[in-house]
Each structure stands twice: as structure tokens, then as C-alpha cells.
Scaffold this motif. Sequence first.
Motif, PDB file in Angstrom:
ATOM      1  N   VAL A   1     -32.666  53.379  18.943  1.00  0.00           N
ATOM      2  CA  VAL A   1     -33.067  54.573  19.686  1.00  0.00           C
ATOM      3  C   VAL A   1     -34.559  54.495  19.998  1.00  0.00           C
ATOM      4  O   VAL A   1     -34.990  54.684  21.148  1.00  0.00           O
ATOM      5  N   PHE A   2     -35.352  54.172  18.992  1.00  0.00           N
ATOM      6  CA  PHE A   2     -36.801  54.149  19.154  1.00  0.00           C
ATOM      7  C   PHE A   2     -37.221  53.071  20.160  1.00  0.00           C
ATOM      8  O   PHE A   2     -37.983  53.333  21.095  1.00  0.00           O
ATOM      9  N   LEU A   3     -36.694  51.856  19.962  1.00  0.00           N
ATOM     10  CA  LEU A   3     -37.096  50.738  20.832  1.00  0.00           C
ATOM     11  C   LEU A   3     -36.702  50.996  22.285  1.00  0.00           C
ATOM     12  O   LEU A   3     -37.504  50.816  23.208  1.00  0.00           O
ATOM     13  N   SER A   4     -35.464  51.419  22.492  1.00  0.00           N
ATOM     14  CA  SER A   4     -34.980  51.610  23.861  1.00  0.00           C
ATOM     15  C   SER A   4     -35.729  52.744  24.544  1.00  0.00           C
ATOM     16  O   SER A   4     -36.178  52.606  25.691  1.00  0.00           O
ATOM     17  N   THR A   5     -35.870  53.869  23.842  1.00  0.00           N
ATOM     18  CA  THR A   5     -36.525  55.026  24.444  1.00  0.00           C
ATOM     19  C   THR A   5     -37.976  54.699  24.794  1.00  0.00           C
ATOM     20  O   THR A   5     -38.437  54.948  25.917  1.00  0.00           O
TER      21      THR A   5
ATOM     22  N   PHE B   1     -32.309  51.695  30.124  1.00  0.00           N
ATOM     23  CA  PHE B   1     -32.019  52.100  28.752  1.00  0.00           C
ATOM     24  C   PHE B   1     -30.802  51.353  28.222  1.00  0.00           C
ATOM     25  O   PHE B   1     -30.807  50.821  27.108  1.00  0.00           O
ATOM     26  N   ILE B   2     -29.758  51.278  29.049  1.00  0.00           N
ATOM     27  CA  ILE B   2     -28.531  50.596  28.613  1.00  0.00           C
ATOM     28  C   ILE B   2     -28.808  49.108  28.381  1.00  0.00           C
ATOM     29  O   ILE B   2     -28.370  48.533  27.381  1.00  0.00           O
ATOM     30  N   PHE B   3     -29.590  48.498  29.284  1.00  0.00           N
ATOM     31  CA  PHE B   3     -29.918  47.073  29.124  1.00  0.00           C
ATOM     32  C   PHE B   3     -30.717  46.857  27.841  1.00  0.00           C
ATOM     33  O   PHE B   3     -30.470  45.906  27.107  1.00  0.00           O
ATOM     34  N   ALA B   4     -31.692  47.739  27.608  1.00  0.00           N
ATOM     35  CA  ALA B   4     -32.527  47.600  26.422  1.00  0.00           C
ATOM     36  C   ALA B   4     -31.683  47.799  25.165  1.00  0.00           C
ATOM     37  O   ALA B   4     -31.803  47.066  24.185  1.00  0.00           O
ATOM     38  N   TRP B   5     -30.807  48.773  25.213  1.00  0.00           N
ATOM     39  CA  TRP B   5     -29.948  49.093  24.062  1.00  0.00           C
ATOM     40  C   TRP B   5     -29.042  47.902  23.734  1.00  0.00           C
ATOM     41  O   TRP B   5     -28.831  47.571  22.573  1.00  0.00           O
ATOM     42  N   ASN B   6     -28.516  47.282  24.759  1.00  0.00           N
ATOM     43  CA  ASN B   6     -27.568  46.185  24.542  1.00  0.00           C
ATOM     44  C   ASN B   6     -28.246  44.855  24.268  1.00  0.00           C
ATOM     45  O   ASN B   6     -27.568  43.859  24.035  1.00  0.00           O
ATOM     46  N   ASN B   7     -29.565  44.823  24.323  1.00  0.00           N
ATOM     47  CA  ASN B   7     -30.236  43.537  24.123  1.00  0.00           C
ATOM     48  C   ASN B   7     -30.007  43.026  22.713  1.00  0.00           C
ATOM     49  O   ASN B   7     -30.012  43.771  21.736  1.00  0.00           O
ATOM     50  N   PHE B   8     -29.822  41.714  22.637  1.00  0.00           N
ATOM     51  CA  PHE B   8     -29.501  41.117  21.346  1.00  0.00           C
ATOM     52  C   PHE B   8     -30.506  40.039  20.971  1.00  0.00           C
ATOM     53  O   PHE B   8     -31.117  40.067  19.903  1.00  0.00           O
ATOM     54  N   VAL B   9     -30.731  39.111  21.905  1.00  0.00           N
ATOM     55  CA  VAL B   9     -31.379  37.870  21.528  1.00  0.00           C
ATOM     56  C   VAL B   9     -32.877  38.045  21.254  1.00  0.00           C
ATOM     57  O   VAL B   9     -33.414  37.454  20.319  1.00  0.00           O
ATOM     58  N   PHE B  10     -33.550  38.900  22.012  1.00  0.00           N
ATOM     59  CA  PHE B  10     -34.990  39.108  21.766  1.00  0.00           C
ATOM     60  C   PHE B  10     -35.215  39.654  20.361  1.00  0.00           C
ATOM     61  O   PHE B  10     -36.075  39.172  19.613  1.00  0.00           O
ATOM     62  N   ALA B  11     -34.423  40.675  20.040  1.00  0.00           N
ATOM     63  CA  ALA B  11     -34.603  41.324  18.743  1.00  0.00           C
ATOM     64  C   ALA B  11     -34.167  40.393  17.611  1.00  0.00           C
ATOM     65  O   ALA B  11     -34.746  40.400  16.532  1.00  0.00           O
ATOM     66  N   LEU B  12     -33.153  39.559  17.862  1.00  0.00           N
ATOM     67  CA  LEU B  12     -32.660  38.641  16.833  1.00  0.00           C
ATOM     68  C   LEU B  12     -33.777  37.695  16.401  1.00  0.00           C
ATOM     69  O   LEU B  12     -33.986  37.452  15.214  1.00  0.00           O
ATOM     70  N   VAL B  13     -34.508  37.178  17.374  1.00  0.00           N
ATOM     71  CA  VAL B  13     -35.524  36.178  17.065  1.00  0.00           C
ATOM     72  C   VAL B  13     -36.840  36.819  16.627  1.00  0.00           C
ATOM     73  O   VAL B  13     -37.509  36.339  15.723  1.00  0.00           O
ATOM     74  N   LEU B  14     -37.206  37.929  17.284  1.00  0.00           N
ATOM     75  CA  LEU B  14     -38.565  38.444  17.087  1.00  0.00           C
ATOM     76  C   LEU B  14     -38.679  39.521  16.014  1.00  0.00           C
ATOM     77  O   LEU B  14     -39.782  39.957  15.702  1.00  0.00           O
TER      78      LEU B  14
ATOM     79  N   SER C   1     -37.471  41.154  12.113  1.00  0.00           N
ATOM     80  CA  SER C   1     -36.770  40.976  10.841  1.00  0.00           C
ATOM     81  C   SER C   1     -35.994  42.249  10.542  1.00  0.00           C
ATOM     82  O   SER C   1     -36.039  43.212  11.315  1.00  0.00           O
ATOM     83  N   ALA C   2     -35.304  42.240   9.427  1.00  0.00           N
ATOM     84  CA  ALA C   2     -34.301  43.266   9.126  1.00  0.00           C
ATOM     85  C   ALA C   2     -34.745  44.702   9.418  1.00  0.00           C
ATOM     86  O   ALA C   2     -34.001  45.452  10.043  1.00  0.00           O
ATOM     87  N   ASP C   3     -35.956  45.071   9.011  1.00  0.00           N
ATOM     88  CA  ASP C   3     -36.312  46.490   9.125  1.00  0.00           C
ATOM     89  C   ASP C   3     -36.662  46.924  10.545  1.00  0.00           C
ATOM     90  O   ASP C   3     -36.798  48.107  10.811  1.00  0.00           O
ATOM     91  N   LYS C   4     -36.806  45.994  11.481  1.00  0.00           N
ATOM     92  CA  LYS C   4     -37.102  46.370  12.867  1.00  0.00           C
ATOM     93  C   LYS C   4     -35.907  46.123  13.799  1.00  0.00           C
ATOM     94  O   LYS C   4     -36.012  46.323  14.992  1.00  0.00           O
ATOM     95  N   GLN C   5     -34.803  45.626  13.231  1.00  0.00           N
ATOM     96  CA  GLN C   5     -33.698  45.208  14.097  1.00  0.00           C
ATOM     97  C   GLN C   5     -32.875  46.374  14.639  1.00  0.00           C
ATOM     98  O   GLN C   5     -32.590  47.319  13.921  1.00  0.00           O
ATOM     99  N   PRO C   6     -32.457  46.271  15.896  1.00  0.00           N
ATOM    100  CA  PRO C   6     -31.566  47.288  16.458  1.00  0.00           C
ATOM    101  C   PRO C   6     -30.115  47.051  16.024  1.00  0.00           C
ATOM    102  O   PRO C   6     -29.818  46.030  15.412  1.00  0.00           O
ATOM    103  N   VAL C   7     -29.233  47.953  16.389  1.00  0.00           N
ATOM    104  CA  VAL C   7     -27.823  47.850  15.970  1.00  0.00           C
ATOM    105  C   VAL C   7     -27.157  46.572  16.423  1.00  0.00           C
ATOM    106  O   VAL C   7     -26.297  46.044  15.731  1.00  0.00           O
ATOM    107  N   THR C   8     -27.525  46.106  17.595  1.00  0.00           N
ATOM    108  CA  THR C   8     -26.850  44.909  18.116  1.00  0.00           C
ATOM    109  C   THR C   8     -27.010  43.742  17.153  1.00  0.00           C
ATOM    110  O   THR C   8     -26.064  42.996  16.909  1.00  0.00           O
ATOM    111  N   VAL C   9     -28.206  43.593  16.604  1.00  0.00           N
ATOM    112  CA  VAL C   9     -28.449  42.517  15.649  1.00  0.00           C
ATOM    113  C   VAL C   9     -27.932  42.916  14.275  1.00  0.00           C
ATOM    114  O   VAL C   9     -27.331  42.113  13.557  1.00  0.00           O
TER     115      VAL C   9
END
Lengths: 372, 285
Positions: free
Chosen positions: B84-88, B213-226, B228-236
Motif C-alpha cells: 500500500v505504502f510503496l504503490s501509493t 497503481f495497479i502496475f506498481a502493486w503487481n510489480n514483483f522483480v524490482f522489489a524481489l531484488v532491491l 529485504s523482508a521488511d520492505k517487501q510488498p505482497v507480491t514478493v
Amino acid sequence: MASLELKNIVKRYKSQTVLDNLSLTVADGETLVLFGPSGAGKTVLLRLVAGVVDPDEGKILIGGEDMTDVDAEFRGVGMAFQNFALFPHMTAFDNIATPLQARHSSQSTIKAGVESVAKLLKIGHVLSHRPRALSNGQKQRTALARALVGAPPLLLLDDPLRNVDAKLRFEMRLELPRLLADRGATVVYVTQDYKEAMALGDRIAVMSQGVIKQLGTPEQIYREPANIEIARLFGDPTINLLDVKPSRDTRGIYVGLSNVQVHLPGTYEAAVGRDCVIGLRPEALSFVDEGTPGAIPVTVEAETPLNEKIVTLVRTVRGREILVSRPAGTPGQTEGKAHIAVDSKSALLFDHASGERIGSTNVVSLRNGEAA
Amino acid sequence: MEHTSLLERILRGAALTLVVIFFMFPIVWIFMMSFQTNETILRIPPQLVFEPTLANYTALITGKLTTASGTLDIAFMRNLWNSVFLSTTSVAVALLLGVPAAYAFARHKFRGSEDIAFTLLSFRFAPALLVLLPLTLYFQKLGLANTYIGLIWVYQLICLPLILWIVRGYFEDIPADIEYAYRIAGHSWFATFRKIALPLAGPGIAAAGLLAFIFAWNNFVFALVLASADKQPVTVGALAFITSSGIQYGQISAAIVLSITPTLALALYAQRYLVEGLSLGAVKG
């Protein structure tokens, strides 16, 4: 109050020159009509004055002040657009109020200002409507009200009657001159309709291809057009144009029309022996009885009643087609053989090659801004 | 009321039902799975009748995942908040930067404007994985790796071009004369931007924002690599459900239901506004 002065304006779009070294002065309180075919540069000229388009060269003076580099919001002009350019998300009231809001007028001043101009233009009952709920005529009046409400000293009207129906256009053509005169503003009015130009203009500037071809009163433009093109643009039905070669005899200069010699008053010495075109307004021709001196035999081809006048298409013995106009209710020939006479005083003579008018009378001809 | 034959109405109804079933089936199935235990989910043949349980949701909300091999801590609610925070924030930043830029590109043809606009669009051409390796190295040097700021910055690669190009089109569709008229009435260009251009492009801005917003929410790979656990969105974060003792289908389904709810709600809310706005845009002058 503000006069308008344009000095040597040049405007190019890419390689195309839209306005070519154009100069023009509009006196304080005068209504000047810019008339010409589309693509002549009329609208661009108006936008230059409004300040939404910048000239490549030249100066624009409003009320004697150099406004060339001044932004549009500080020029204090009012403008009505051909496509109305109303703000679709605002009510008619808010649309009209925008010039007053820009001056931070009080709510009561705005309300009073908008309501008085709305009353003048008879749109008081639709002020709460959004533009899409307005008829074309109401839109046009709203746009006009927005241009008028701030009482700008210089009003720019870009063909405001173009997109309204014929009936309203006729009404507005009668109403507008009084409205503009009451305001006392200097007006630049763009139109493609010669009747509008004649009805509204103190002076008319005829534009073509980025230059002013002729500048003069409606009377001058009609009686003494600078060239064939202008003669053709003013007048309905259009002027009759016939190829002639003027000659001279003891009675003066004459042209041959269907083996009849029509003598031309005035000094056309320069035209003798040259290929020329004679311009005869349909109302300068009339049906006469056979045997009248100077009568030209013709055959009536067709007749069209145009409300206040009747236009007859006739064919001369040499096969040339001519339009003859007469007031409705006056006698004329409706079919068969007939004779017409020429009122040679109002005949116009043009050079065949250049299209320029030949004549000694006081034609005001402007080329590149210089008075001839 | 137009007259249609009974047969036609039945056929039409049947066709519509088929389409709805086809498109809604995965969602419905996931919704049903989220109320089942892993055992009932994996039954063969699958059954429509089951005893619903809220265990999956409880596990997600309390953060305790009980598996055959013991209890695991999962940070799902934390992930959801991160999403929510990252996408918004990303969309907000992208709107703040992108809308004025779009206006500039639409209205002012300056030297190189097309090139800059195209360069921004080209961010979307590059495969994300190709960009990620150098980006990771840079971010580690700059101290931006595993920070919200770093992630929001990278998310601009997704949001900014989208907003810029969609909104630019909407600005270009506003007749220039309307803006000229407001300027001539005596308003500054900034007032014109605020009072004329922004409201008229409003539906476009809303649509672009929603899409971003939908694109940001669904993003996976950027958050996966960049991150760690406490900053990860739901997709990861959903990866945590693949545990050593098997895939937790029940929890995954519950997690999906929870994570699509915000976007779904936003889309449903915005839809009304979008349709209304688009029909406004159709009336010009």
C-alpha cells in the motif's frame, strides 16, 4: 480606449510565410473587418494581437504601448473565438465571469457585471447551464458576453457568427453594430462573409495570402475593388467578368459586347489595346426594349428569385453567360429573346494578366502596408 | 423496450453466463480455497461442498503460519502495508512529476521535447532484469538498496512513463483555444493549468493514476531484488508460503484475496468516476 497599430508583422510556420510584412492601423473606437478566404492569415493576425501567438518580426502597439513581448493576460483585450472556446466544466455564468475574476473583483461586482451583459445578450435565463446544455446560438452569445464583460478597450472577434444558423446570423448582424458602438471599443472583426463585412465594418481590410490587398470603407471596396479577386468576393450574385479589348473612337474609349459598342466614362487611356476584363455588377444591367441605344441582344436561360431580387441568367449571341439582377416586383424578361443595357458608369476594368483594376479614380490600394 | 424472441434472450443469457463463468472462475475458486484447509483443497476429485474455516485468515493476520514441520513467522500484514505504502507513494510522486511534465510536452514544443518524451517511454522497453543488475550495484554504493526511497525511485520506471504518456494525450485533446481564452481573460499560465487544463484532463489523470497503481502493486522483480523482508510488498512476500513442508494453498489464496481487495475496491470506485469523466471529454467547445 485603445488604438491598434501593427508594424511590419512577419509570421512564419516552418517554411511557410503566413503574414508577410503586414502593417495596419486601427483608430480608437473604429470597427475594422478583416475579410478574406480561409488561409489568408486573418485568424493568425488576431491571435498575434491577443498575444497567444508571437510574431517572428514586427511590433504590436495597443493604445500606443508596445505589447509585442507582453503576455496575453496583461494585454487587456477581449476575444471571441470562432469555435466559442467555452470552458466545458464551468456554467455559463462562470464562463462569462472569468475576465472579472482575473481582476479579483468582488462577488457582487462580478454578479452585477455578468448579469448586465447577459441581459444585453438575452442569455440571462441560461446562466446556470453548462456549455453542453446550451444551443449554438446561446454558446455564441455566451462567448460574446465573456469577451464583452470586462469592457476591454480592444475587442477581437474571430468570425463569431460562423457556427450559428442563418436566422441568428442575420439577427446578430443587425444587433452587433449597435452593441459594438455602445461599448465604444476598438474592434477587429474577422469574417468570410462579405455581407457581415459590409454591415459591421467602418473599414474593411481584404486579406489574401498573408498580405492586405485592399483597405477601405465598405463602399470603396464594393465600388472600386483593387483587383478581380476582390470584385468577385464582394457581391451576390457575383460580378460578371468578361474578356474585352478596349478601343478608342471619337466618342472615347469603348469595349465591344456582342458587337455593341459600350462606351466607358472616365479615363481608361492606359487600357486601350490591352487584354482586359470588364466587371459588370448584375444590378448594373437591366432589361430594355429592343431598339434602345446600346441594347445588347441576349437569350434568357434561367431565372432565380432571391427574395428581394430576381436574378436572371442570360446568354449573349457570342455564347457568354451573364447574370442580371433586378428588384423583385419590377418587370423583366422571363424567357426567350431579350435585350439588356449596361450602366457603364459602374463598370470596372481589370488588367487581364495581373487582375489589377485599371482606373483613374481614387482607389485605395495597399501593398505591403504602403498606401498607394 | 425492443422486442426479442424468447430463444434469442435465452441464448444471449447462456452466452453471458458462459463468459462470466470463464472469467470469474479463477477468482471464485481462489475465494473458496481461502476458506479451506490444505487437505480439503488437495482432495481428488475436488469438491464444491466443504466446511469453511477462517484458519488461513487468522494465520495471515496473526503472522503465525502452522505447518506440518512447526510454526513459521510470516510478515504478510507487513508486506500488505508495504504494498500500500510503496504503490501509493510511487503513484503520488509520479503524478506530481508526470502531470506537469505531460502538460509541458503537450503544449510547449521545445527543442528536444520529443526526444525526452520518447526516452522516458523507452524506460518501459528495457527488460527489468537487464536494468536490475547495474541498478543494484549503484543502489548499494549510494545506500539506497533496501530503502523505501530507493524502491519508490525505481517504481518511477513503471509509473512515470505511463502517467506521462497517457496524460499527455489528454492534455493534447483539450482545444488550445480554451486555454487561450482563459489567458486572454487575464489569467496567468499557471492559473490556466490549474483551473482549465487539470480539471479537463482529470479523467485521464485518474485513469493513468489507477493504471500506474495497479502496475506498481503487481510489480514483483524490482522489489524481489532491491528489498529485504521488511520492505517487501505482497507480491514478493507470497513466496514465503512455499515452505519446506509444501505449498500452503489455503494461505496463498487468503493472501491473494486480501491483496487484490484494495485494487479491486479502487477500480470499482474509480470506474464510475472514469465513465462520467470520459463522457465529459467527448463534448468539446
